[in-house]
Design a protein around this motif. Sequence first.
Motif, PDB file in Angstrom:
ATOM      1  N   LYS A  47       1.269   0.599  10.969  1.00  0.00           N
ATOM      2  CA  LYS A  47       1.637   0.872   9.938  1.00  0.00           C
ATOM      3  C   LYS A  47       0.178   2.110   9.658  1.00  0.00           C
ATOM      4  CE  LYS A  47       4.144  -2.727   8.069  1.00  0.00           C
ATOM      5  NZ  LYS A  47       4.216  -4.150   6.861  1.00  0.00           N
ATOM      6  N   VAL A  48      -0.051   2.483   8.365  1.00  0.00           N
ATOM      7  CA  VAL A  48      -0.382   3.430   8.692  1.00  0.00           C
ATOM      8  C   VAL A  48      -1.115   3.934   6.941  1.00  0.00           C
ATOM      9  CG1 VAL A  48      -0.793   5.694   8.886  1.00  0.00           C
ATOM     10  CG2 VAL A  48      -2.916   5.042   9.181  1.00  0.00           C
ATOM     11  N   GLY A  49      -1.961   3.468   6.234  1.00  0.00           N
ATOM     12  CA  GLY A  49      -1.956   3.811   4.565  1.00  0.00           C
ATOM     13  C   GLY A  49      -2.740   5.552   5.153  1.00  0.00           C
ATOM     14  N   PHE A  50      -2.063   6.579   3.800  1.00  0.00           N
ATOM     15  CA  PHE A  50      -2.219   7.509   3.418  1.00  0.00           C
ATOM     16  C   PHE A  50      -2.631   7.777   1.913  1.00  0.00           C
ATOM     17  CE2 PHE A  50       2.037   7.826   4.247  1.00  0.00           C
ATOM     18  CZ  PHE A  50       2.462   9.315   3.437  1.00  0.00           C
ATOM     19  N   GLU A  51      -2.966   8.895   1.158  1.00  0.00           N
ATOM     20  CA  GLU A  51      -2.751   9.683   0.426  1.00  0.00           C
ATOM     21  C   GLU A  51      -1.801  10.570   0.800  1.00  0.00           C
ATOM     22  OE1 GLU A  51      -6.417  10.584  -3.037  1.00  0.00           O
ATOM     23  OE2 GLU A  51      -5.998  12.846  -0.999  1.00  0.00           O
ATOM     24  N   LEU A  52      -0.689  10.209  -0.475  1.00  0.00           N
ATOM     25  CA  LEU A  52       0.354  10.622  -1.234  1.00  0.00           C
ATOM     26  C   LEU A  52       0.209  12.373  -2.283  1.00  0.00           C
ATOM     27  CD1 LEU A  52       3.409  11.383  -0.384  1.00  0.00           C
ATOM     28  CD2 LEU A  52       3.741  10.304  -1.614  1.00  0.00           C
ATOM     29  N   VAL A  53      -0.917  11.889  -3.261  1.00  0.00           N
ATOM     30  CA  VAL A  53      -1.551  12.579  -3.854  1.00  0.00           C
ATOM     31  C   VAL A  53      -2.757  12.298  -4.206  1.00  0.00           C
ATOM     32  CG1 VAL A  53      -0.938  13.371  -6.630  1.00  0.00           C
ATOM     33  CG2 VAL A  53       1.148  12.218  -5.726  1.00  0.00           C
ATOM     34  N   ARG A  54      -3.411  13.650  -4.211  1.00  0.00           N
ATOM     35  CA  ARG A  54      -4.747  13.580  -4.087  1.00  0.00           C
ATOM     36  C   ARG A  54      -5.431  13.421  -5.667  1.00  0.00           C
ATOM     37  NH1 ARG A  54      -6.858  18.794  -3.939  1.00  0.00           N
ATOM     38  NH2 ARG A  54      -4.816  19.867  -4.747  1.00  0.00           N
ATOM     39  N   ASN A  55      -6.136  12.181  -6.025  1.00  0.00           N
ATOM     40  CA  ASN A  55      -6.765  12.503  -7.584  1.00  0.00           C
ATOM     41  C   ASN A  55      -7.469  14.308  -7.607  1.00  0.00           C
ATOM     42  OD1 ASN A  55      -7.505  10.093  -7.037  1.00  0.00           O
ATOM     43  ND2 ASN A  55      -8.570   9.237  -6.042  1.00  0.00           N
ATOM     44  N   ALA A  56      -8.074  14.633  -7.160  1.00  0.00           N
ATOM     45  CA  ALA A  56      -8.370  16.277  -7.769  1.00  0.00           C
ATOM     46  C   ALA A  56      -6.971  16.513  -8.344  1.00  0.00           C
ATOM     47  CB  ALA A  56      -8.562  17.246  -6.625  1.00  0.00           C
ATOM     48  N   ALA A  57      -5.747  16.254  -7.910  1.00  0.00           N
ATOM     49  CA  ALA A  57      -4.442  17.162  -8.216  1.00  0.00           C
ATOM     50  C   ALA A  57      -3.911  16.753  -9.836  1.00  0.00           C
ATOM     51  CB  ALA A  57      -3.339  16.845  -7.289  1.00  0.00           C
ATOM     52  N   LYS A  58      -5.081  15.281  -9.753  1.00  0.00           N
ATOM     53  CA  LYS A  58      -4.042  15.331 -11.628  1.00  0.00           C
ATOM     54  C   LYS A  58      -5.137  16.008 -12.538  1.00  0.00           C
ATOM     55  CE  LYS A  58      -3.697  10.718  -9.754  1.00  0.00           C
ATOM     56  NZ  LYS A  58      -3.690   9.573  -9.521  1.00  0.00           N
TER      57      LYS A  58
END
Length: 107
Positions: A47-58
């Motif tokens: 298992k590994v966590g990863f970013e699905l939506v960048r904070n900058a995209a908001k």
Amino acid sequence: SSNNQVTLTRYRVTYRRADGRNTQGVDVPYAFDGAATITVPATGTAKVGFELVRNAAKLEAPLVQLITNPTIITTIAEVTFYGQDLVGNAIQATGSIQVDFGNFADR
């Protein structure tokens, strides 16, 4: 054998919409690459966590418009992981997940 062990080192997320409106920064968020390193044993899982939506995209179109717009943007995020096996062969695997964007703060 242990030669089937795989080390993942990076990933790429792209977004698309079912209605065909897929212009990055207009209809869907920009695609991006990220780093996530994990080794998957030949006989197991990992298992590994990863970013699905960048904070900058908001803070970029089209998501920033959702602050004052009640629209929901439904996308399919395609995530491709890249790495190599223990012998050095390049590998990649792609999966998809639905992501709904909207201003859900007061719902």
